[in-house]
Design a protein around this motif. Structure first.
Motif, PDB file in Angstrom:
ATOM      1  N   ILE A  18       0.842  -1.202   0.000  1.00 29.55           N
ATOM      2  CA  ILE A  18       0.000   0.000   0.000  1.00 29.55           C
ATOM      3  C   ILE A  18       0.875   1.249   0.000  1.00 29.55           C
ATOM      4  CG2 ILE A  18      -1.903   1.186   1.116  1.00 29.55           C
ATOM      5  CD1 ILE A  18      -2.503  -1.715   0.177  1.00 29.55           C
ATOM      6  N   VAL A  19       1.866   1.269   0.888  1.00 29.54           N
ATOM      7  CA  VAL A  19       2.770   2.417   0.964  1.00 29.54           C
ATOM      8  C   VAL A  19       3.574   2.549  -0.328  1.00 29.54           C
ATOM      9  CG1 VAL A  19       4.771   3.384   2.160  1.00 29.54           C
ATOM     10  CG2 VAL A  19       2.916   2.347   3.474  1.00 29.54           C
ATOM     11  N   LYS A  20       4.061   1.451  -0.841  1.00 31.54           N
ATOM     12  CA  LYS A  20       4.824   1.486  -2.094  1.00 31.54           C
ATOM     13  C   LYS A  20       3.980   2.062  -3.228  1.00 31.54           C
ATOM     14  CE  LYS A  20       7.274  -1.507  -5.386  1.00 31.54           C
ATOM     15  NZ  LYS A  20       7.677  -2.913  -5.697  1.00 31.54           N
ATOM     16  N   ASN A  27       5.280   9.977  -7.049  1.00 34.79           N
ATOM     17  CA  ASN A  27       6.399  10.239  -7.952  1.00 34.79           C
ATOM     18  C   ASN A  27       5.971  10.349  -9.406  1.00 34.79           C
ATOM     19  OD1 ASN A  27       8.196  10.266  -5.810  1.00 34.79           O
ATOM     20  ND2 ASN A  27       8.710   8.100  -5.987  1.00 34.79           N
ATOM     21  N   GLU A  28       4.789   9.799  -9.712  1.00 34.61           N
ATOM     22  CA  GLU A  28       4.279   9.884 -11.081  1.00 34.61           C
ATOM     23  C   GLU A  28       3.633  11.228 -11.370  1.00 34.61           C
ATOM     24  OE1 GLU A  28       1.121   7.458 -13.931  1.00 34.61           O
ATOM     25  OE2 GLU A  28       2.274   6.368 -12.404  1.00 34.61           O
ATOM     26  N   ARG A  29       2.974  11.799 -10.376  1.00 35.50           N
ATOM     27  CA  ARG A  29       2.282  13.080 -10.535  1.00 35.50           C
ATOM     28  C   ARG A  29       2.661  14.016  -9.400  1.00 35.50           C
ATOM     29  NH1 ARG A  29      -2.903  11.434 -13.012  1.00 35.50           N
ATOM     30  NH2 ARG A  29      -3.969  13.182 -12.032  1.00 35.50           N
ATOM     31  N   ASN A 282      -5.916  -4.606 -13.192  1.00 34.29           N
ATOM     32  CA  ASN A 282      -5.250  -3.877 -12.114  1.00 34.29           C
ATOM     33  C   ASN A 282      -4.775  -2.493 -12.538  1.00 34.29           C
ATOM     34  OD1 ASN A 282      -5.186  -5.735  -9.804  1.00 34.29           O
ATOM     35  ND2 ASN A 282      -3.963  -7.038 -11.140  1.00 34.29           N
ATOM     36  N   ARG A 283      -4.497  -2.314 -13.825  1.00 32.91           N
ATOM     37  CA  ARG A 283      -3.951  -1.027 -14.269  1.00 32.91           C
ATOM     38  C   ARG A 283      -4.984   0.096 -14.199  1.00 32.91           C
ATOM     39  NH1 ARG A 283      -4.871  -0.459 -20.149  1.00 32.91           N
ATOM     40  NH2 ARG A 283      -5.957  -2.316 -20.882  1.00 32.91           N
ATOM     41  N   PHE A 284      -6.251  -0.238 -13.992  1.00 28.69           N
ATOM     42  CA  PHE A 284      -7.284   0.786 -13.887  1.00 28.69           C
ATOM     43  C   PHE A 284      -7.650   1.120 -12.445  1.00 28.69           C
ATOM     44  CE2 PHE A 284      -8.088  -1.046 -18.134  1.00 28.69           C
ATOM     45  CZ  PHE A 284      -7.906   0.112 -18.875  1.00 28.69           C
ATOM     46  N   GLY A 285      -6.963   0.504 -11.498  1.00 30.38           N
ATOM     47  CA  GLY A 285      -7.224   0.829 -10.098  1.00 30.38           C
ATOM     48  C   GLY A 285      -8.403   0.065  -9.535  1.00 30.38           C
ATOM     49  N   ILE A 308      -2.532  -0.230  -6.435  1.00 30.26           N
ATOM     50  CA  ILE A 308      -2.755   0.907  -5.535  1.00 30.26           C
ATOM     51  C   ILE A 308      -2.410   2.218  -6.235  1.00 30.26           C
ATOM     52  CG2 ILE A 308      -2.033   2.013  -3.388  1.00 30.26           C
ATOM     53  CD1 ILE A 308      -3.858  -0.417  -3.025  1.00 30.26           C
ATOM     54  N   THR A 309      -1.336   2.226  -7.006  1.00 27.67           N
ATOM     55  CA  THR A 309      -0.920   3.449  -7.707  1.00 27.67           C
ATOM     56  C   THR A 309      -2.030   4.003  -8.593  1.00 27.67           C
ATOM     57  OG1 THR A 309       1.424   2.858  -7.644  1.00 27.67           O
ATOM     58  CG2 THR A 309       0.746   4.433  -9.334  1.00 27.67           C
TER      59      THR A 309
END
Length: 341
Positions: A18-20, A27-29, A282-285, A308-309
């Motif tokens: 979750i933290v990662k 870092n992405e936005r 997973n890539r859509f959250g 999570i990201t």
């Protein structure tokens, strides 16, 4: 600055993944901050593994955790210092907080969301709405996927309205096509519930209703929104997830069977990669909990950082796209019969 609250202790892989995932999103936005709720020592130990802008991260210590073994309503009422409850309170009380993300107990997120954040005026039943990858290269929104196992026709009609607003706000789809998931495309198909819901949705001026659709149309049909009761929608979602995983595993096994199949993989590697990417939900959250006064995202319980990201970024986009405002406006314009506040 806009902040998104992340329940650092929710899910099977908390707090590490979750933290990662939250740090990767940071870092992405650069246009938002993160509030992590949970055991401060554990959360900061995980944060220490990464480089990030510390000025954009806040940690709120919580002494309790709501697990999947807890009875949701009792846990939300009794574990007031849990990472989930504290996070939802931050969402409700702080003007700088625009969204909440949790991979914790679905029942607790739903109960807590209604209890602490509250429903928008006119919402009969909030609904979970995940984005499913489709063959067009975009997504089909499935609403509902598990929040409401038993529905009335008016609930289904309102799901279509809410998911249309979400499609516009978060995905930029100007005129979402809405289909009603049932056992045939003909207008008369389905049980009395779906037949009546069809009539209500057909008369709605606020959505572009495409009629009945079948399960195969979620990933293949020409609709942007698939409306379902929570029981059918959950089965459809889990079937799609299972199918994607099965296809990926079968391909991996086939390409490892012999030297010839390994050579074939070298030729088809690019295409196989595209297929796996397309099937990777997973890539859509996570699933947006539509109908609340603020943005709440429920990620899969087994979510890792790569899920999570996008869930965090999903919350940012839904907030900045004015999802809640669009929902309120569409609900104010349309009041399906059978509303029960």
């Amino acid at each position: 600055m806009l902040h998104i609250v992340v329940d650092a202790m929710g899910g099977d892989n908390a707090p590490a993944e979750i933290v990662k995932g939250a740090v990767l999103a940071l870092n992405e936005r650069k246009d938002f901050g993160i509030i992590l709720t949970g055991d401060e020592n554990l959360v900061r130990a995980e944060l220490g593994k990464y480089k990030y802008d510390a000025s954009r991260v806040e940690v709120i210590h919580c002494s309790e955790v709501i697990t999947n073994d807890d009875v949701p309503t009792h846990a939300v009422r009794s574990k007031r210092d849990s990472s989930l409850v504290v996070g939802l309170k931050q969402l409700k009380e702080r003007d700088d907080v625009g969204g909440f993300v949790s991979a914790g107990s679905t029942g607790a997120v739903l109960t807590g969301g209604i209890m602490f954040v509250g429903r928008l005026k006119g919402v009969q039943r909030p609904a979970l709405c995940p984005a499913i990858p489709n063959v067009r290269g975009g997504v089909t929104l499935l609403c509902d996927c598990g929040a409401n196992a038993e529905c009335k026709p008016a609930y289904l009609a309102q799901f279509g309205i809410m998911a249309s607003a979400y499609a516009k706000a978060a995905f930029g789809i100007q005129n979402p096509r809405v289909g009603l998931l049932t056992n045939g495309t003909e207008e008369h198909k389905g049980d009395p519930l779906h037949q009546e819901a069809h009539g209500l949705m057909k008369d709605l001026q606020s959505i572009d209703f495409a009629g009945n659709i079948e399960g195969r149309d979620i990933m293949y049909g020409d609709v942007d929104v698939a409306v379902a009761d929570g029981f059918s929608g959950n089965i459809a979602l889990k079937s799609i997830e299972g199918c994607g995983k099965t296809v990926g595993d079968l391909l991996s096994k086939e390409f490892r069977k012999s030297f010839g199949s390994k050579l074939a993989y070298l030729c088809a590697r690019k295409q196989v990669g595209k297929l796996k990417y397309m099937l990777d939900y997973n890539r859509f959250g996570g699933s947006v909990f539509l109908g609340l006064k603020k943005v709440v995202i429920k990620s899969h319980g087994s979510s890792k950082a790569k899920s999570i990201t996008p869930s965090v970024l999903q919350a940012v986009d839904a907030y900045r796209g004015n999802l809640i405002g669009m929902l309120a406006d569409m609900l104010a314009e349309t009041a399906p019969e059978g509303a029960d506040e």
